[in-house]
Design a protein around this motif. Structure first.
Motif, PDB file in Angstrom:
ATOM      1  N   GLN A 115       0.819  -1.206   0.000  1.00  0.00           N
ATOM      2  CA  GLN A 115       0.000   0.000   0.000  1.00  0.00           C
ATOM      3  C   GLN A 115       0.860   1.266   0.000  1.00  0.00           C
ATOM      4  O   GLN A 115       2.011   1.254   0.446  1.00  0.00           O
ATOM      5  CB  GLN A 115      -0.871   0.035   1.268  1.00  0.00           C
ATOM      6  CG  GLN A 115      -1.841  -1.107   1.391  1.00  0.00           C
ATOM      7  CD  GLN A 115      -3.032  -0.941   0.485  1.00  0.00           C
ATOM      8  OE1 GLN A 115      -3.873  -0.081   0.699  1.00  0.00           O
ATOM      9  NE2 GLN A 115      -3.094  -1.747  -0.558  1.00  0.00           N
ATOM     10  N   SER A 139      -4.203   4.014  -0.636  1.00  0.00           N
ATOM     11  CA  SER A 139      -4.409   3.142  -1.798  1.00  0.00           C
ATOM     12  C   SER A 139      -5.830   2.584  -1.800  1.00  0.00           C
ATOM     13  O   SER A 139      -6.309   2.076  -0.788  1.00  0.00           O
ATOM     14  CB  SER A 139      -3.425   1.972  -1.769  1.00  0.00           C
ATOM     15  OG  SER A 139      -2.104   2.420  -1.933  1.00  0.00           O
ATOM     16  N   ASP A 198      -3.691   1.325  -8.344  1.00  0.00           N
ATOM     17  CA  ASP A 198      -4.457   1.846  -7.207  1.00  0.00           C
ATOM     18  C   ASP A 198      -4.754   3.327  -7.435  1.00  0.00           C
ATOM     19  O   ASP A 198      -3.948   4.059  -8.040  1.00  0.00           O
ATOM     20  CB  ASP A 198      -3.678   1.699  -5.902  1.00  0.00           C
ATOM     21  CG  ASP A 198      -3.671   0.275  -5.382  1.00  0.00           C
ATOM     22  OD1 ASP A 198      -4.373  -0.573  -5.972  1.00  0.00           O
ATOM     23  OD2 ASP A 198      -2.962   0.010  -4.393  1.00  0.00           O
TER      24      ASP A 198
END
Length: 882
Positions: A192, A419, A484
């Motif tokens: 992330q 994200s 993302d």
């Protein structure tokens, strides 16, 4: 349109067109320091709901008020246009989120215009357009340059229904549900992108004290969310696992540690679960961090207390959290309620080692900890060489003496994972190269625009192969784009800055203008954003101050968190089928009615119940006011400038002054109540006698201007009817200087007198009074009241009798002194005798009008003794002939 009343549709349409044509609400770029009034921009869901209407009526009313006070006002509107609901709606309808969102924006814009909201639409922003979200990407790159972006594996909150990651703040309640769809949230390990908000944790926390214009509840919610704790980090040895770090805020209690506890997801717990069935079953089936009582399982391991050398049992316990402290703690049942409950359940020793501070030379006495923990600081007992030290000193000494101990700070706040595995958001401007790793997209290649929407399960950007395949900016080799997108709270963390210069192509905002116009003077929105949007906006503002030259470190000076609109005590929602359509109310009763009803129903911070009867009553009030103005203009009254006119003039001044103060404080319901009371007084005045034209017109003009921030359309019509040029929206606010304390006493005096007369008429059964005398109390009673208020003597009557004039009254003084003694705690000053007489004289017409009898206000020296005996300051004696 309603069955009877003015043609609100025609009135509202006429003035909305006139405002637009004249650019009444446009804020030029060359003003030096506008008053910045802002409501939290909405997600374009397709239709306004009553919560929107209330929020935006608050900001609109305040913006209009400040404009009439002479301020240059910045009052913009925009759209929080990215987000999962639009993506889901597009999937369901086999369309794309962009078209769905733009259609919703068009619908809601029309509804806002129908409400008469005075926005500078030239400054409109829409976060899903590339000319906005390119600056999200630019800011991401700047944060990365400054070391405030990190990519790492992390256990994240995953919503299986929305198929995306959620920030901690988006997981709601003890059941840990998704804030959007109420689906139970799962934990997953994913790579992330994070913004390092924790770098600003201390400043975010400490600056809360300076947010004096924010509700205390919001400030406390932010303090709790940041959750700073000061304490000691130290090591307990566990055989086979080495030294394990624990964190405690109460190292002074370490001699009373009788067990050691690990979080279910602590690495040791997870390793134990591989071979220990009891531990595995507890972790997988029984652990409940949100349960009502702490649960755990013994591991068979022991931990060594670094001070006493004692071996204490190790448990895996669900009340220990891996993201609080170190995920491991020393448990002291004698001095922690949670540890105490766990120890009782598992038959673990409970040893007191802190006693209350003794008095004088007495020895400290151990507290009884059998039934509950002693959690206060005190002095140490059962602690060897540390006995007798106070808790604070012991914490310092023990931290110094324990080899592994270190004073530290811990935070509940975690870095902000931005994200999101979805299409409808800002693409994160990163390219992944096998040789170079993650590489920022160069500034000249921004914005990275979204590709065409692909209706697929999971993340549509993963399926956009042509868009995803690219080249590395550093080495030129094959690479892939980051799929993302950013959390939509990134959009709202700086949007208030974009309004300053929405068309700027070279930067996210004009720095010089932002430094002049920021911070937002008055911000209005829901309290549900206290630890998401508001905290993130503060973080962004501080980063921009540190790295982009912004001169302000806080975005919002004053914050109002408005309450909900309810129906029969329940929040309006589609699922409950109790939604009242703003559009229907506008069509049936008009926007002014909806706005005025909402604003008069309760203080903005409070919830209130929607009432159809209240709406009808509000519409009737506006219709009556229109009739009063039209009748005045048609009849041209020519009454006397007499005592009655003087009373009305005084009420006009009082209303203007009080309503203005209430507008300043955003307590619109009180301002409107004052204004409606003035309308009632003016109506009674016109019904009782032919009014003095100048007084009556001044009152109507004041009412029109005082109501104009809340009911802008009809007041424009009435302002014109009264013969004024231009717009009431640009007129000067009425002003008056009054002593509010005097006004309150005068009004209370008149109302108490009228109420006393009503009571006498009712109790005595007087059907047709022929004369009413209102008798003012003698001067000596006012003197006695003042002495009683100022005196702290036990014998009040004795002190009163030291005054010769009071003493001369004999038994009457003694009786009144006893009354004062009995009511001593509730006494307050009234008007002086002459002022009381003048106030009642000017208001006598109200009594005559109500009871259809002549009223005489009698001074004390003109009154009969038997009547005068009943007169008190602020409570005249009443004599009624029938």
């Amino acid at each position: 349109m309603s069955d009877a009343g003015y043609d609100h549709a025609t009135v509202e349409r006429r003035w909305q067109e006139a405002w637009d044509e004249a650019d009444v609400y446009r804020t030029p770029d060359d003003v030096e320091d506008p008053t910045y009034v802002l409501g939290m921009y909405p997600y374009p869901s397709g239709k306004l709901h009553m919560g929107h209407v209330r929020n935006y009526t608050i900001t609109d009313a305040y913006a209009r008020y400040r404009r009439m006070r002479g301020d240059d006002v910045l009052h913009p509107m925009g759209w929080d246009a990215f987000g999962l609901p639009a993506e889901n709606a597009a999937k369901e309808r086999d369309t794309n989120p962009r078209d769905w969102t733009i259609d919703c924006i068009e619908t809601m814009t029309g509804q806002m215009e129908s409400m008469g909201f005075g926005y500078d639409w030239d400054r409109e922003i829409t976060t899903c357009t590339p000319d906005y979200y390119q600056w999200n990407q630019w800011l991401f790159s700047r944060f990365h340059e400054e070391g405030l972006v990190e990519r790492r594996d992390a256990e994240v909150n995953w919503c299986p229904h929305c198929e995306t990651v959620l920030a901690d703040e988006q997981v709601e309640g003890e059941a840990e549900l998704c804030w959007r769809c109420d689906t139970p949230v799962e934990q997953r390990e994913l790579e992330q992108w994070f913004l390092k908000i924790t770098e600003y944790a201390d400043e975010l926390l400490e600056d809360i004290d300076d947010l004096e214009g924010w509700p205390n509840s919001v400030r406390q919610m932010q303090r709790n969310w940041i959750g700073r704790q000061e304490g000691t980090e130290l090591e307990f040895g566990i055989e086979g696992y080495g030294d394990v770090e624990a964190f405690t805020t109460r190292v002074d209690t370490i001699h009373g540690a009788t067990f050691f506890a690990l979080a279910p997801d602590h690495p040791i717990s997870e390793e134990l679960a591989e071979d220990n069935a009891d531990v595995r079953r507890f972790i997988e089936e029984e652990a409940d961090p949100d349960g009502d009582e702490p649960n755990g399982v013994e591991t068979g391991l022991t931990a060594t207390n670094p001070v006493t050398g004692d071996e204490i049992p190790v448990y895996v316990a669900d009340f220990v959290l891996s993201d609080v402290g170190t995920g491991a703690l020393m448990a002291v049942p004698g001095h922690d309620e949670r540890d105490h409950a766990f120890a009782e359940k598992h038959d673990i020793d409970i040893v007191p080692v802190i006693a209350p501070e003794p008095e004088g030379d007495e020895e400290p006495t151990a507290p009884d900890v059998a039934e509950g923990a002693y959690t206060e600081d005190g002095v140490l007992i059962n602690a060897g060489e540390y006995d007798g030290l106070d808790s604070e000193t012991a914490r310092e000494r023990l931290t110094e003496d324990i080899d592994s101990a270190e004073w530290t700070e811990q935070y509940q706040l975690r870095d902000w994972g931005i994200s999101r595995q979805r299409y409808w958001g800002t693409p994160i401007p990163v390219i992944h190269c096998d040789d170079c790793g993650p590489v920022m997209v160069p500034e000249e290649d921004l914005p990275v625009e979204l590709p065409e929407f692909i209706n697929t399960t999971g993340n549509p950007l993963d399926a956009a192969e042509e868009w995803k395949q690219t080249t590395c900016p550093d080495c030129g080799g094959d690479a892939t784009r980051e799929t993302d997108t950013m959390d939509t709270f990134v959009d709202s963390s700086w949007y208030f800055l974009r309004y300053v210069s929405p068309g700027l192509d070279e930067a996210p905002f004009d720095l010089e203008q932002a430094n002049d116009w920021m911070p937002v003077d008055q911000y209005v929105g829901g309290i549900e954003h206290a630890v998401m949007h508001l905290l993130y906006s503060r973080f962004f503002t501080k980063v921009l101050a540190d790295h982009e030259g912004l001169e302000h470190r806080e975005p919002f000076t004053n914050l109002l968190a408005q309450g909900m609109v309810q129906l029969e005590g329940e929040k309006m929602s589609k699922s409950k089928g109790n939604v009242v359509s703003p559009q229907r109310i506008v069509e049936e009763y008009g926007a002014d009615t909806a706005r005025l009803f909402m604003m008069q129903a309760a203080q903005p911070e409070r919830d209130f119940d929607w009432s159809e009867e209240g709406v009808k009553s509000t519409y009737a009030f506006l219709d009556r006011l229109k009739g009063m103005v039209e009748t005045y203009v048609a009849d041209e009254p020519d009454g006397d400038d007499d005592a009655i006119a003087s009373y009305v003039d005084a009420e006009i001044d009082a209303t203007v002054a009080i309503a203005s103060d209430e507008y300043d404080d955003l307590t619109f319901n009180k301002a409107l109540r004052e204004t409606q009371d003035l309308v009632r007084t003016l109506r009674q005045y016109a019904e009782y006698t032919e009014p003095h034209a100048e007084t009556y017109e001044r009152g109507l003009s004041a009412v029109v201007r005082l109501l104009s921030p809340v009911a802008p359309h009809l007041t424009e019509e009435l302002y014109e009817t009264l013969g004024n040029d231009g717009f009431v929206a640009e007129a000067a606010w009425p002003t008056a200087e009054v002593d509010r304390d005097y006004v309150a006493k005068r009004r209370q005096l008149v109302e108490n007198t009228r109420e006393d007369i009503r009571d006498i008429v009712e109790v005595a059964g007087i059907e047709d009074p022929t004369a009413i005398d209102v008798v003012i109390a003698p001067d000596w009673k006012y003197d006695a009241l003042e002495i009683a208020i100022e005196s702290d003597a036990d014998n009040l009557i004795g002190e009163l009798m030291q005054n010769s004039e009071i003493r001369e009254q004999g038994d009457a003084a003694a009786d009144y002194g006893q009354d004062l003694q009995a009511e001593r705690e509730a006494l307050s000053m009234t008007l002086e005798p002459a002022a009381e007489h003048a106030a009642l004289e000017s208001a006598a017409w109200l009594i005559e009008r109500e009871f259809d009898a002549p009223v005489r206000v009698v001074r004390a020296d003109e009154a009969a003794d038997d009547v005068l005996a009943n007169a008190e300051p602020g409570r005249p004696a009443i004599e009624i002939d029938d």
